[in-house]
Design a protein around this motif. Structure first.
Motif, mmCIF file in Angstrom:
data_model
loop_
_atom_site.group_PDB
_atom_site.id
_atom_site.type_symbol
_atom_site.label_atom_id
_atom_site.label_comp_id
_atom_site.label_asym_id
_atom_site.label_seq_id
_atom_site.Cartn_x
_atom_site.Cartn_y
_atom_site.Cartn_z
ATOM 1 N N TRP A 185 0.852 -1.185 0.000
ATOM 2 C CA TRP A 185 0.000 0.000 0.000
ATOM 3 C C TRP A 185 0.890 1.239 0.000
ATOM 4 C CZ3 TRP A 185 0.513 -3.229 4.290
ATOM 5 C CH2 TRP A 185 1.052 -2.666 5.450
ATOM 6 N N ILE A 186 0.249 2.395 -0.111
ATOM 7 C CA ILE A 186 1.011 3.644 -0.194
ATOM 8 C C ILE A 186 0.675 4.520 1.008
ATOM 9 C CG2 ILE A 186 1.357 5.748 -1.547
ATOM 10 C CD1 ILE A 186 0.656 3.979 -4.039
ATOM 11 N N GLU A 187 1.723 5.045 1.635
ATOM 12 C CA GLU A 187 1.555 5.940 2.780
ATOM 13 C C GLU A 187 2.200 7.280 2.461
ATOM 14 O OE1 GLU A 187 1.757 2.792 6.527
ATOM 15 O OE2 GLU A 187 3.419 4.153 6.202
ATOM 16 N N ASP A 188 1.813 8.302 3.219
ATOM 17 C CA ASP A 188 2.504 9.576 3.077
ATOM 18 C C ASP A 188 3.769 9.554 3.918
ATOM 19 O OD1 ASP A 188 0.610 10.656 1.401
ATOM 20 O OD2 ASP A 188 -0.639 11.368 3.072
ATOM 21 N N GLY A 189 4.830 10.138 3.387
ATOM 22 C CA GLY A 189 6.072 10.249 4.148
ATOM 23 C C GLY A 189 6.593 11.658 4.052
ATOM 24 N N PRO A 190 7.609 11.989 4.852
ATOM 25 C CA PRO A 190 8.130 13.368 4.864
ATOM 26 C C PRO A 190 8.721 13.798 3.512
ATOM 27 C CG PRO A 190 9.429 11.916 6.303
ATOM 28 C CD PRO A 190 8.264 11.114 5.813
ATOM 29 N N THR A 191 9.231 12.853 2.713
ATOM 30 C CA THR A 191 9.846 13.253 1.443
ATOM 31 C C THR A 191 9.036 12.784 0.247
ATOM 32 O OG1 THR A 191 11.196 11.256 1.458
ATOM 33 C CG2 THR A 191 12.192 13.227 2.408
ATOM 34 N N GLY A 192 7.764 12.483 0.464
ATOM 35 C CA GLY A 192 6.926 12.011 -0.643
ATOM 36 C C GLY A 192 6.216 10.731 -0.238
ATOM 37 N N ASP A 193 5.520 10.126 -1.186
ATOM 38 C CA ASP A 193 4.779 8.921 -0.812
ATOM 39 C C ASP A 193 5.736 7.753 -0.575
ATOM 40 O OD1 ASP A 193 5.540 8.332 -3.378
ATOM 41 O OD2 ASP A 193 3.544 7.919 -4.139
ATOM 42 N N LEU A 215 11.940 0.285 -8.551
ATOM 43 C CA LEU A 215 10.975 1.383 -8.404
ATOM 44 C C LEU A 215 11.679 2.738 -8.410
ATOM 45 C CD1 LEU A 215 8.550 -0.018 -5.647
ATOM 46 C CD2 LEU A 215 8.474 -0.362 -8.123
ATOM 47 N N LYS A 216 13.013 2.729 -8.444
ATOM 48 C CA LYS A 216 13.802 3.965 -8.447
ATOM 49 C C LYS A 216 13.422 4.848 -7.262
ATOM 50 C CE LYS A 216 15.493 6.370 -12.326
ATOM 51 N NZ LYS A 216 15.242 6.899 -13.688
ATOM 52 N N ARG A 217 13.521 4.297 -6.089
ATOM 53 C CA ARG A 217 13.204 5.047 -4.878
ATOM 54 C C ARG A 217 14.324 4.836 -3.867
ATOM 55 N NH1 ARG A 217 7.499 5.751 -3.158
ATOM 56 N NH2 ARG A 217 6.405 6.203 -5.092
ATOM 57 N N ASP A 218 14.549 5.804 -3.010
ATOM 58 C CA ASP A 218 15.528 5.567 -1.955
ATOM 59 C C ASP A 218 14.819 4.963 -0.743
ATOM 60 O OD1 ASP A 218 14.451 7.548 -0.307
ATOM 61 O OD2 ASP A 218 15.756 9.090 -1.146
ATOM 62 N N GLU A 219 15.622 4.580 0.271
ATOM 63 C CA GLU A 219 15.017 3.797 1.361
ATOM 64 C C GLU A 219 14.055 4.604 2.229
ATOM 65 O OE1 GLU A 219 18.355 3.717 0.915
ATOM 66 O OE2 GLU A 219 19.393 4.402 2.714
ATOM 67 N N SER A 220 14.018 5.949 2.044
ATOM 68 C CA SER A 220 13.034 6.714 2.806
ATOM 69 C C SER A 220 11.647 6.586 2.165
ATOM 70 C CB SER A 220 13.442 8.186 2.879
ATOM 71 O OG SER A 220 13.316 8.784 1.598
ATOM 72 N N ARG A 221 11.603 6.057 0.928
ATOM 73 C CA ARG A 221 10.314 6.009 0.231
ATOM 74 C C ARG A 221 9.885 4.570 -0.108
ATOM 75 N NH1 ARG A 221 9.752 9.751 -4.374
ATOM 76 N NH2 ARG A 221 7.583 9.162 -4.021
ATOM 77 N N VAL A 222 10.562 3.608 0.499
ATOM 78 C CA VAL A 222 10.141 2.213 0.417
ATOM 79 C C VAL A 222 10.292 1.618 1.804
ATOM 80 C CG1 VAL A 222 10.254 0.192 -1.053
ATOM 81 C CG2 VAL A 222 11.642 2.156 -1.616
#
Lengths: 736, 160
Positions: A185-193, A215-222
């Motif tokens: 699922w998708i949550e809101d985070g400080p630097t994006g979803d 997914l080309k995301r850093d660990e703050s967004r996964v």
């Protein structure tokens, strides 16, 4: 100490992923399913979505929907997340589909037709591929490795006799009782979803790395969270990265939560298996059976992608010479590409295959020299100070000769042997026999693997003074949570009621490495102890580490002085001193330590049906210090029975390169009535660099049963079986 | 969910049965499996699905006091029956199973406990069958069965 989550499992209260209500983050959840390749190799020419469905109501993910590279991050990243217009194995994932109605979704997925222009698949790893089957380099090799010690030609020149043999093992399916399952699922985070993935897995950080990459995301967004996991055995080591990516892609496209739960037939057809193997031995021996040279060739079927095959091959060749010393050794290993499902991690990781070969070969050396198989083992068995094939000097104080003698005594080996021979003289069609295997298993990652992993563990001191162990090591039935609680409580001088183990969640726990390779208690358990030392130092006065109630009070006081702050001690892996491995030339300490074992099997063969029954089985193991006797015994018994299945009944049947018997009706694992009570004996010799003095236990039990059983069948019948599973179909022709 | 995969539902049947001693009245698709009714509609997910084809026993329940694989039973067939699930087994009885190491990953465990509980209540079956034979319908991949067999033996009490 009893298994922490044991009662909730016994009452059915434990909630695996498919048991959870679709509430909270899963409210409005869609079900996801996979459209798979109908052939082993070829170019996809057309994908037709069936008539009679309103496809605008379905979420469909194709390769173009992948934000980053269409690659499953592992060793070589050669496995696509979804087949990019070209398939390399039957049941490869092609398209993903999601819908809220699970039944409608099943029908819709079944309606999708994938047309493929077929190309010639390479299906038998033992054969040199034809030019039109070449798909990698000039020879389809995935990996080639070698170990060289001394000079085998010198050994062969001095041979009294040269004994040769070829040994084969088949694919094995894990059959964890909870099939693969994942949610996203998708949550809101400080630097994006933030894409959150939660599911059944062994290695949260493997999944995290795979998600970051594709997914080309850093660990703050996964974020990756483990759900209660109903068995793994290696089958949930690398595969969960695939299903997690599938789930995440669907959820990103749908912007709704998605759950994928495989049923048994899909799980068996589409997920990894144990590598099939062919091992050739050529051994020079003197009159007493002493080995003067070992030339060993190891070939593994790697399947359609590289995945973990290089490291499986590495462990395989390092174990190929067995627990013996020989001056002159040449081991040549290769893993070969075929167009079958990628073979992956499975308890033992290459070692059971090569140990099967060497342990069966030892009995055949004895037969060739007309010696007792035990004598051939005794004259070659490693003693402290001897060196292995990688020239690792064995130390640690375990007397392997004494372990062998003690096990034979416990197993009533001599009596079994005498009685079997007497029984066989009189019985018209039953034959009994007894067989032995002596085994070793390198604990932890191979070579410098643990150094590269650089594992970390945190232990948090909470405001009430209790401790929480924060590690990525997963509980999947083997008892991680229970054993970590005990190790932490002993290290801290705490009652177990004041120790907690946090859920593996990449937003909360550091990367303590994958839950594989018999490393959790030994390597990560030691980090738990050291993290507590570090925590105790932080709250102690004058740097003196506190223990027990003093530690608890100090933690409480720290929190009063630092409200709203986190208190954590961290430990990072340090290799034991003097452990050095040259991973280019395969020379040195391949493992910080080895666990040792001896197996004795007594069998009965029915000459009419060629069915083999195990009558008695003893497994003696040196796993360092036993932390929890019930859990450790259960690991050994479970491993032995899984190995009995591999040895006798578990045959993967292929049709056009795909698993044809992908059901529990036709893929036969042992029942309670097929196996005897497994008698377990622990030889305790604490290992100073392991958590609580332990070495690894998870995989060693898988190594010895297959050769011990086939040695017993040979003793019982005079036949010379060299391939497993030794089904009646395979044994009958050998009985004449 | 396999039984309903081929075609959309034609009609539903209204049935009544007893579940863990409570009266249930429910409309079911004639092809709906008892396993799915229990797990997804009656919120009793303690019963697990291991194979969906009656081989592994993870979904074992009792129907009129006989063990059955609920993945093979269309729900309408339990009309008027008494069905019992893992949720009906008293937790307080399970200490011997825990102590013996009868559960590891836990996915087969509810089925194992249901069969064991039935054997305990019908211990006369042990006069003609071994415990290992009676437990052979419940596949376990973790324990190698010793933990289960020892646990059931301790739970039942007396030698076996």
């Amino acid at each position: 100490m009893q298994r922490l989550e044991g009662l909730s499992k016994l009452t059915g209260a434990e909630r695996y992923l498919d048991d959870e209500p679709l509430e909270g983050p899963l409210k409005g959840c869609l079900w996801g399913m996979t459209v798979r390749s109908p052939v082993s190799r070829g170019k996809i020419t057309r994908i037709t979505y069936g008539a009679g469905f309103d496809w605008s109501q379905f979420v469909v993910v194709e390769p173009s929907d992948i934000p980053g590279p269409n690659e499953t991050y592992l060793i070589e990243n050669d496995q696509p997340v979804l087949a990019p217009g070209y398939v390399r194995h039957m049941h490869e994932a092609v398209v993903l589909i999601a819908h809220q109605d699970r039944n409608l979704l099943r029908r819709a997925v079944a309606s999708v037709r994938v047309d493929v222009a077929p190309e010639p698949p390479a299906l038998d790893f033992r054969l040199t591929p034809r030019p039109d089957q070449i798909q990698r380099g000039s020879d389809n090799l995935l990996k080639k490795l070698q170990i060289r010690k001394g000079n085998i030609e010198r050994g062969f020149a001095q041979a009294h006799k040269i004994v040769e043999g070829e040994y084969e093992t088949g694919a094995q399916e894990h059959v964890y009782i909870e099939p693969n399952a994942m949610s996203a699922w998708i949550e809101d985070g400080p630097t994006g979803d933030v894409v959150v993935v939660r599911g059944s897995m062994q290695c949260p950080y493997y999944v995290l790395n795979a998600l970051k990459h594709a997914l080309k995301r850093d660990e703050s967004r996964v974020r990756v969270i483990q759900s209660p996991t109903g068995g793994g055995f290696g089958g949930k080591e690398d595969y969960p990265s695939t299903i997690a990516l599938h789930c995440a892609l669907l959820t990103l496209k749908a912007r709704r939560p998605v759950k994928i739960v495989y049923d048994r037939s899909e799980d068996m057809a589409a997920t990894t298996k144990r590598h099939p193997s062919l091992v050739r031995h050529r051994t020079a021996v003197d009159q007493n059976g002493k080995m003067l040279a070992q030339h060993i060739e190891v070939i593994l079927d790697g399947g359609a992608y590289v995945t973990l095959s290089p490291v499986v091959l590495s462990r395989g060749i390092i174990h190929a010479a067995g627990p013996y010393t020989c001056e002159n050794v040449l081991i040549e290993g290769k893993a070969v590409l075929t167009n079958s499902v990628p073979y992956g991690a499975f308890r033992g990781f290459g070692a059971p295959q090569t140990i099967f070969a060497v342990e069966r070969h030892m009995d055949r050396i004895a037969a060739a020299l007309n010696l007792d198989p035990l004598q051939v083992r005794r004259v070659n068995l490693l003693k402290d100070g001897d060196t292995t094939s990688t020239q690792q000097v064995i130390k640690g104080g375990t007397d392997r000769h004494a372990l062998l003698d003690q096990t034979l005594h416990i197993a009533n080996y001599d009596a079994h042997k005498r009685e079997a021979e007497k029984f066989n003289r009189t019985h018209p069609y039953l034959r009994r026999g007894v067989g032995v295997a002596t085994v070793l298993h390198g604990a932890g990652f191979t070579g410098n693997g643990e150094v590269y992993l650089n594992s970390k563990v945190d232990v948090a001191g909470r405001p009430d003074g209790s401790l929480e162990v924060l590690a990525a090591s997963t509980e999947m039935g083997q008892g991680t949570n229970t054993v970590f609680t005990k190790i932490a409580a002993d290290a801290a001088g705490y009652d177990i009621a004041d120790v907690f183990v946090g859920t593996p969640d990449t937003f909360r726990v550091p990367n303590s490495g994958p839950t594989v390779a018999s490393r959790t208690v030994m390597v990560v358990g030691k980090l738990v102890e050291r993290a507590i030392d570090e925590l105790a130092r932080q709250v102690g006065q004058n740097g003196s580490p506190l223990r027990g109630p003093a530690l608890k009070s100090a933690i409480q006081a720290w929190h009063r002085a630092n409200p709203e702050s986190e208190l954590k001690g961290r430990a990072t892996y340090q290799p034991p001193p003097d452990v050095k491995f040259d991973d280019k030339n395969y020379i040195g300490d391949a493992y910080a330590t080895f666990a040792w074992g001896v197996c004795v099997a007594a069998v009965e063969v029915d000459l009419r049906t060629a069915a083999v029954r195990v009558l008695d089985f003893v497994a003696a193991q040196d796993i360092g210090k036993v932390i929890n006797p019930v859990l450790a015994t259960g690991q050994v018994q479970g491993g032995v029975v899984q190995a009995i299945g591999w040895a006798l009944t578990e045959e993967m049947k292929f049709k056009d390169g795909g698993m044809h018997n992908n059901t529990l009706t036709n893929y036969i694992i042992p029942t309670s009535d097929d196996v005897p009570s497994i008698r377990v004996h622990f030889h305790e010799n604490p290992y100073p660099h392991g958590g609580g003095g332990a070495k690894g236990v998870g995989e060693l039990p898988m190594d010895g049963p297959a050769p011990a059983i086939l040695n017993a069948v040979a003793h019982a019948t005079g036949a010379d079986p060299r391939a497993i599973p030794l089904t009646p179909e395979r044994l009958l022709p050998l009985l004449r | 969910m396999q039984t309903t995969a081929s075609n959309p539902a034609a009609s539903t049947l209204q049935i009544a049965f007893s579940l863990n001693g409570q009266a249930i009245d429910i409309a079911v698709d004639p092809r709906e499996r008892l396993l799915d009714t229990l797990r997804y509609r009656l919120n009793l997910p303690g019963t697990k699905e291991g194979c969906g084809e009656g081989e592994c026993g993870a979904c074992t329940v009792t129907i009129d006091d006989l063990p059955a694989n609920s993945c093979l039973v269309p729900t309408f067939q339990v009309r008027g029956c008494s069905v019992r699930t893992i949720e009906s087994v008293p937790k307080a009885e399970l200490g011997p199973m825990l102590a013996a190491g009868a559960t590891q990953c836990g996915a087969c465990t509810p089925g194992v406990v249901m069969t064991a509980h039935w054997i305990k209540q019908h211990s006369q079956v042990l006069e003609s069958q071994t415990l290992r034979a009676l437990m052979a319908g419940n596949l376990c991949r973790c324990t190698g069965y010793d933990g289960i067999i020892d646990g059931v033996r301790r739970w039942i009490g007396g030698p076996q």
